[in-house]
Write a protein that holds these residues in place. Structure first.
Motif, PDB file in Angstrom:
ATOM      1  N   ARG A  26       0.678  -0.955  -0.191  1.00  0.00           N
ATOM      2  CA  ARG A  26      -0.027  -0.113  -0.293  1.00  0.00           C
ATOM      3  C   ARG A  26       1.390   1.564  -0.020  1.00  0.00           C
ATOM      4  N   LEU A  27       1.879   0.903   0.950  1.00  0.00           N
ATOM      5  CA  LEU A  27       2.752   2.689   0.847  1.00  0.00           C
ATOM      6  C   LEU A  27       2.841   2.719  -0.539  1.00  0.00           C
ATOM      7  N   ALA A  28       3.907   1.611  -1.226  1.00  0.00           N
ATOM      8  CA  ALA A  28       4.512   1.338  -2.214  1.00  0.00           C
ATOM      9  C   ALA A  28       3.454   1.907  -4.283  1.00  0.00           C
ATOM     10  N   LEU A  29       1.858   1.282  -3.390  1.00  0.00           N
ATOM     11  CA  LEU A  29       1.416   2.095  -5.181  1.00  0.00           C
ATOM     12  C   LEU A  29       0.448   2.847  -4.778  1.00  0.00           C
ATOM     13  N   VAL A  30      -0.239   3.053  -3.281  1.00  0.00           N
ATOM     14  CA  VAL A  30      -1.375   3.543  -3.050  1.00  0.00           C
ATOM     15  C   VAL A  30      -0.828   5.178  -2.530  1.00  0.00           C
ATOM     16  N   PRO A  31      -1.010   6.439  -3.331  1.00  0.00           N
ATOM     17  CA  PRO A  31      -0.584   8.012  -3.642  1.00  0.00           C
ATOM     18  C   PRO A  31      -1.109   8.130  -1.866  1.00  0.00           C
ATOM     19  N   ASP A  32      -2.409   8.043  -1.389  1.00  0.00           N
ATOM     20  CA  ASP A  32      -2.567   8.615   0.053  1.00  0.00           C
ATOM     21  C   ASP A  32      -2.886   7.917   0.725  1.00  0.00           C
ATOM     22  N   ALA A  91      -0.073   6.996   7.913  1.00  0.00           N
ATOM     23  CA  ALA A  91       1.065   6.559   8.661  1.00  0.00           C
ATOM     24  C   ALA A  91       0.879   5.401   9.272  1.00  0.00           C
ATOM     25  N   LEU A  92      -0.736   5.133   8.960  1.00  0.00           N
ATOM     26  CA  LEU A  92      -0.381   3.619   9.876  1.00  0.00           C
ATOM     27  C   LEU A  92       0.106   2.723   9.170  1.00  0.00           C
ATOM     28  N   GLU A  93       0.222   2.532   8.095  1.00  0.00           N
ATOM     29  CA  GLU A  93       0.813   1.595   7.052  1.00  0.00           C
ATOM     30  C   GLU A  93       2.092   1.881   6.698  1.00  0.00           C
ATOM     31  N   GLY A  94       3.087   2.644   7.495  1.00  0.00           N
ATOM     32  CA  GLY A  94       3.870   3.091   7.568  1.00  0.00           C
ATOM     33  C   GLY A  94       4.455   2.983   8.775  1.00  0.00           C
ATOM     34  N   ALA A  95       3.702   3.138  10.082  1.00  0.00           N
ATOM     35  CA  ALA A  95       4.183   2.104  11.255  1.00  0.00           C
ATOM     36  C   ALA A  95       4.357   1.570  11.072  1.00  0.00           C
ATOM     37  N   VAL A  96       2.741   0.100  10.770  1.00  0.00           N
ATOM     38  CA  VAL A  96       3.140  -1.414  10.382  1.00  0.00           C
ATOM     39  C   VAL A  96       3.885  -1.763   9.737  1.00  0.00           C
ATOM     40  N   ALA A  97       4.930  -1.584   8.418  1.00  0.00           N
ATOM     41  CA  ALA A  97       5.516  -1.614   7.868  1.00  0.00           C
ATOM     42  C   ALA A  97       6.662  -1.400   8.391  1.00  0.00           C
ATOM     43  N   ALA A  98       7.401  -0.481   9.005  1.00  0.00           N
ATOM     44  CA  ALA A  98       8.526   0.333  10.030  1.00  0.00           C
ATOM     45  C   ALA A  98       8.871  -0.845  11.266  1.00  0.00           C
ATOM     46  N   GLY A  99       7.289  -1.522  12.382  1.00  0.00           N
ATOM     47  CA  GLY A  99       7.569  -2.128  12.976  1.00  0.00           C
ATOM     48  C   GLY A  99       8.384  -3.516  12.457  1.00  0.00           C
ATOM     49  N   GLY A 100       7.301  -4.065  11.432  1.00  0.00           N
ATOM     50  CA  GLY A 100       7.556  -5.014  11.090  1.00  0.00           C
ATOM     51  C   GLY A 100       9.380  -4.980  10.553  1.00  0.00           C
TER      52      GLY A 100
END
Length: 75
Positions: free
Chosen positions: A24-30, A33-42
């Protein structure tokens, strides 16, 4: 047996959640922070030293006979 199934279910579920957030971070422009937090946490969890052992056990392995790599000396 049931514990193994539950454990694999949790692992696959959390892995799927992580991949969803990364894609979602890579493909969706909008993406937010939730997606970023999940990706960074993993990603941060992947940096944990999961192969650490207590010092006493590591010392026993270091003193193991050289006949077999990683042999554990029973005391």
């Amino acid at each position: 047996m049931a514990g193994r199934i539950v454990r694999w279910g949790v692992v696959l579920g959390l892995g799927g959640l992580w991949w969803w957030s990364v894609l979602r971070l890579a493909l969706v422009p909008d993406a937010g922070a939730l997606e970023g937090a999940v990706a960074a946490g993993g990603w941060g969890l992947s940096l944990l030293p999961v192969h650490c052992v207590p010092k006493a056990r590591a010392m026993r392995r270091a003193r193991a006979p050289s006949g077999r790599r990683g042999a554990v000396v029973r005391e």
